[in-house]
Design a protein around this motif. Structure first.
Motif, short mmCIF file in Angstrom:
data_model
loop_
_atom_site.label_atom_id
_atom_site.label_comp_id
_atom_site.label_asym_id
_atom_site.label_seq_id
_atom_site.Cartn_x
_atom_site.Cartn_y
_atom_site.Cartn_z
N GLY A 124 0.82 -1.22 0.00
CA GLY A 124 0.00 0.00 0.00
C GLY A 124 0.85 1.26 0.00
N ILE A 125 1.94 1.24 0.78
CA ILE A 125 2.83 2.42 0.81
C ILE A 125 3.46 2.61 -0.58
CG2 ILE A 125 4.78 3.56 1.96
CD1 ILE A 125 4.33 1.76 4.39
N ARG A 126 3.86 1.49 -1.20
CA ARG A 126 4.48 1.59 -2.54
C ARG A 126 3.45 2.09 -3.57
NH1 ARG A 126 7.98 -3.23 -1.27
NH2 ARG A 126 9.83 -2.17 -0.51
N LEU A 127 2.21 1.63 -3.42
CA LEU A 127 1.15 2.08 -4.34
C LEU A 127 0.93 3.59 -4.16
CD1 LEU A 127 -1.04 1.17 -6.41
CD2 LEU A 127 -2.62 0.95 -4.47
N PHE A 128 0.92 4.03 -2.92
CA PHE A 128 0.79 5.46 -2.60
C PHE A 128 1.90 6.24 -3.30
CE2 PHE A 128 1.11 8.63 1.22
CZ PHE A 128 0.40 9.60 0.50
N ALA A 129 3.14 5.73 -3.18
CA ALA A 129 4.29 6.40 -3.80
C ALA A 129 4.12 6.48 -5.32
CB ALA A 129 5.58 5.65 -3.45
N ARG A 130 3.61 5.39 -5.91
CA ARG A 130 3.42 5.38 -7.37
C ARG A 130 2.31 6.32 -7.81
NH1 ARG A 130 3.70 -0.14 -7.11
NH2 ARG A 130 1.49 -0.46 -7.54
N LYS A 131 1.22 6.30 -7.07
CA LYS A 131 0.01 7.01 -7.50
C LYS A 131 0.02 8.51 -7.19
CE LYS A 131 -2.59 3.67 -9.22
NZ LYS A 131 -3.08 3.68 -10.60
N ILE A 132 0.82 8.93 -6.22
CA ILE A 132 0.73 10.34 -5.82
C ILE A 132 1.15 11.27 -6.97
CG2 ILE A 132 3.04 10.60 -4.76
CD1 ILE A 132 1.48 12.20 -2.53
N VAL A 133 1.98 10.79 -7.86
CA VAL A 133 2.39 11.64 -8.99
C VAL A 133 1.21 11.90 -9.94
CG1 VAL A 133 4.86 11.10 -8.91
CG2 VAL A 133 3.31 9.64 -10.24
N ASP A 134 0.15 11.08 -9.83
CA ASP A 134 -1.05 11.29 -10.67
C ASP A 134 -2.05 12.27 -10.02
OD1 ASP A 134 -0.03 9.40 -12.35
OD2 ASP A 134 -1.22 7.75 -11.52
N TRP A 135 -1.82 12.63 -8.78
CA TRP A 135 -2.79 13.48 -8.08
C TRP A 135 -3.11 14.79 -8.82
CZ3 TRP A 135 -2.58 13.54 -1.98
CH2 TRP A 135 -2.82 12.24 -1.51
N PRO A 136 -2.09 15.45 -9.44
CA PRO A 136 -2.41 16.72 -10.12
C PRO A 136 -3.50 16.56 -11.18
CG PRO A 136 -0.06 16.53 -9.84
CD PRO A 136 -0.63 15.22 -9.42
N SER A 137 -3.55 15.42 -11.84
CA SER A 137 -4.56 15.23 -12.89
C SER A 137 -5.95 14.96 -12.30
CB SER A 137 -4.15 14.09 -13.82
OG SER A 137 -4.15 12.88 -13.09
N LEU A 138 -6.02 14.66 -11.02
CA LEU A 138 -7.31 14.35 -10.39
C LEU A 138 -7.92 15.56 -9.67
CD1 LEU A 138 -6.23 10.97 -8.76
CD2 LEU A 138 -7.55 11.24 -10.85
N ALA A 139 -7.10 16.59 -9.47
CA ALA A 139 -7.58 17.75 -8.69
C ALA A 139 -8.34 18.73 -9.58
CB ALA A 139 -6.38 18.45 -8.05
N ARG A 140 -9.30 19.46 -8.96
CA ARG A 140 -10.08 20.47 -9.70
C ARG A 140 -9.19 21.59 -10.20
NH1 ARG A 140 -13.41 19.81 -5.09
NH2 ARG A 140 -12.37 21.56 -4.11
N ASP A 141 -8.28 22.02 -9.33
CA ASP A 141 -7.37 23.13 -9.65
C ASP A 141 -6.19 23.08 -8.68
OD1 ASP A 141 -8.37 24.13 -7.22
OD2 ASP A 141 -9.95 25.24 -8.22
N THR A 142 -5.31 24.07 -8.77
CA THR A 142 -4.10 24.05 -7.93
C THR A 142 -4.44 24.12 -6.44
OG1 THR A 142 -2.96 25.18 -9.70
CG2 THR A 142 -1.86 25.17 -7.58
N GLU A 143 -5.44 24.94 -6.10
CA GLU A 143 -5.79 25.05 -4.67
C GLU A 143 -6.34 23.73 -4.13
OE1 GLU A 143 -7.98 28.49 -3.43
OE2 GLU A 143 -6.20 29.73 -3.68
N HIS A 144 -7.11 23.05 -4.97
CA HIS A 144 -7.63 21.75 -4.53
C HIS A 144 -6.47 20.78 -4.32
CE1 HIS A 144 -10.14 17.91 -5.48
NE2 HIS A 144 -10.06 18.11 -4.19
N LEU A 145 -5.53 20.76 -5.27
CA LEU A 145 -4.37 19.88 -5.13
C LEU A 145 -3.57 20.24 -3.87
CD1 LEU A 145 -2.53 17.65 -6.26
CD2 LEU A 145 -1.37 19.40 -7.62
#
Lengths: 139, 334
Positions: free
Chosen positions: B212-233
């Protein structure tokens, strides 16, 4: 973490953290929240901006008050549906202004209870006052 | 009705703090880290998509309710538990227990706890606190996140206890009914540690434990594409700090509290390896704390470009490597 590094002066939000004491044993200390102490102003700024942006979308008839509060309170469609006991397909409709205007009083009341506001606040999109940073300091 | 004589104590976490306070009230001297450790509280889970969460998130403790259940099973304590379909019946039942002078733990949605400052109010159905009295239509609450007992309006408690949704509380109440006279802590500690190691190393689920920690490390780089905008991110990245530090973890995502448990367990089991491992975990916790401070800083500065997200990802992956080694050593030491 060493005990002396654990202390944060933030009476508004106290937390317990575990630290290494001077005698080498580990134990709890009561201290302040680091993020509240250092970044609460940023949180309020983002909330204010989010509220303004959602209000704009309501004014442009893009979203309904239900969508406003769903986003503002960080709820998902499925979670809102489960909490209000209104089917997901209906909640999805209520996110649009055209359908929101036809909602019965009973359903409005169910939304208001989940959002912890009055029906009047829901219709008029008034999430209520949030403490400003200055008020937090004075609390 | 009045307030029960109850020794309110702050705790690091709501569930371990509530269980500890109730056990202390009933006469069992036990620390919160010991409750947490025996109950195999230490955990990691990453949820990239979940119907209850509007954005990816992670947890650092085992399933809500498991701490009480594991303590019951491993220490032979009996908790009396109640759930209700009908909110009126549930509120009356609570009043009856208070009239009998029984302080009782209640599961609630944190959002409706009106003594909580606005910036902390979030919908989370698995908050635990102790109801220790009632004066008129106001309940007196011992909430381990607060330095002193607090007051809560009846209507707010009702909404909190009977909120719907994921893991809805259903008016859940509990209190310890029986505590054995002599408790041998050795077996429960060993069992608690073994189960924690299993959860972190061997659960065959890709989003739990070290995986799970490794998945978190892999997936966190995708977070910007999931956020509404910069403030949400920025808000979501800064929540990493809250989930690791402020949301009742005792610091560093429970790693500091678990290190304290291992130090206490080392004395009870007369096992010096556990003392060494507690020091190692304290140091691993310092690394988690660096992550939470880094996340708060880049979130505040809106410095959330690919390089910073990658840096955050690498820091998390590094924790996975450290914790894998740590839990393997811990499993061997028992």
């Amino acid at each position: 973490m060493k005990e002396k590094e654990g202390y944060v002066d933030c009476p508004e939000q106290q937390v317990i953290i575990y630290v290494e004491k001077e005698n080498g044993t580990y134990g709890p200390i009561q201290t302040g929240s680091y993020i509240t102490k250092n970044y609460i102003d940023d949180y309020f700024l983002k909330r204010k901006n989010l509220e303004a942006s959602l209000q704009e979308q309501v004014k442009r008839d893009e979203i309904s008050p239900v969508k406003f509060f769903m986003v503002f309170e960080d709820l998902t469609l499925s979670e809102l549906s489960a909490r209000t006991k209104i089917p997901t397909r209906k909640v999805r409709k209520h996110l649009l202004p055209v359908h929101f205007n036809k909602i019965s009083d009973d359903l409005l009341n169910r939304y208001a209870i989940v959002f912890n506001i009055s029906v009047d606040q829901l219709i008029n999109i008034n999430p209520g006052p949030e403490l400003t940073n200055a008020e937090v300091d004075n609390k | 009705m009045s307030t029960i004589q109850f020794n309110h104590k702050m705790g690091a976490h709501c569930e371990s703090g509530t269980v500890t306070s109730l056990l202390n009230h009933t006469g069992l001297e036990i620390t919160e880290p010991m409750v947490f450790g025996i109950a195999s509280g230490i955990f990691f889970g990453y949820f990239h998509k979940h119907k209850a969460f509007a954005f990816p998130t992670f947890i650092v403790r085992n399933r809500p309710g498991e701490m009480r259940k594991n303590i019951q099973k491993r220490l032979g304590i009996k908790f009396k538990t109640f759930s209700y379909r009908d909110s009126t019946v549930g509120m009356q039942a609570l009043d009856v227990l208070l009239e009998k002078n029984i302080p009782v733990a209640s599961q609630v949605d944190f959002f409706y706890m009106d003594y909580v400052p606005s910036w902390e109010q979030v919908h989370i159905n698995v908050h635990f606190m102790i109801v220790m009295g009632k004066e008129g239509s106001t309940y007196i609450i011992s909430d381990s996140y607060f330095p002193k007992p607090v007051e809560l309006k009846e209507e707010s408690l009702l909404r909190g206890r009977f909120a719907g949704g994921n893991m809805s509380p259903k008016g859940f109440l509990y209190y310890p009914e029986h505590i054995p006279e002599n408790i041998d802590y050795i077996k429960p500690i060993v069992k608690g540690i073994k189960k924690a190691c299993f959860n972190m190393l061997n659960l065959p689920v890709p989003f739990i434990g070290i995986k799970g920690i490794r998945l978190f490390a892999r997936k966190i780089v995708d977070w910007p594409s999931l956020a509404r905008d910069t403030e949400h991110l920025s808000h979501e990245v800064m929540k990493i700090n809250i989930l690791l530090e402020d949301q009742g973890t005792g610091g560093a995502g429970f790693r500091y509290m678990y290190a304290t448990f291992l130090q206490q367990a080392s004395d009870i089991l007369n096992n010096p390896d556990l003392k060494d491992l507690s020091e190692e975990l304290m140091s691993i916790g310092d690394g988690w704390r660096e992550i939470s401070l880094f996340a708060a800083r880049i979130g505040k500065n809106r410095d959330l470009g690919p390089d910073k997200m990658k840096q955050l990802s690498n820091m998390i992956r590094d924790r996975a490597d450290m914790e894998e080694k740590f839990f393997k050593q811990l499993r061997k030491s028992i």
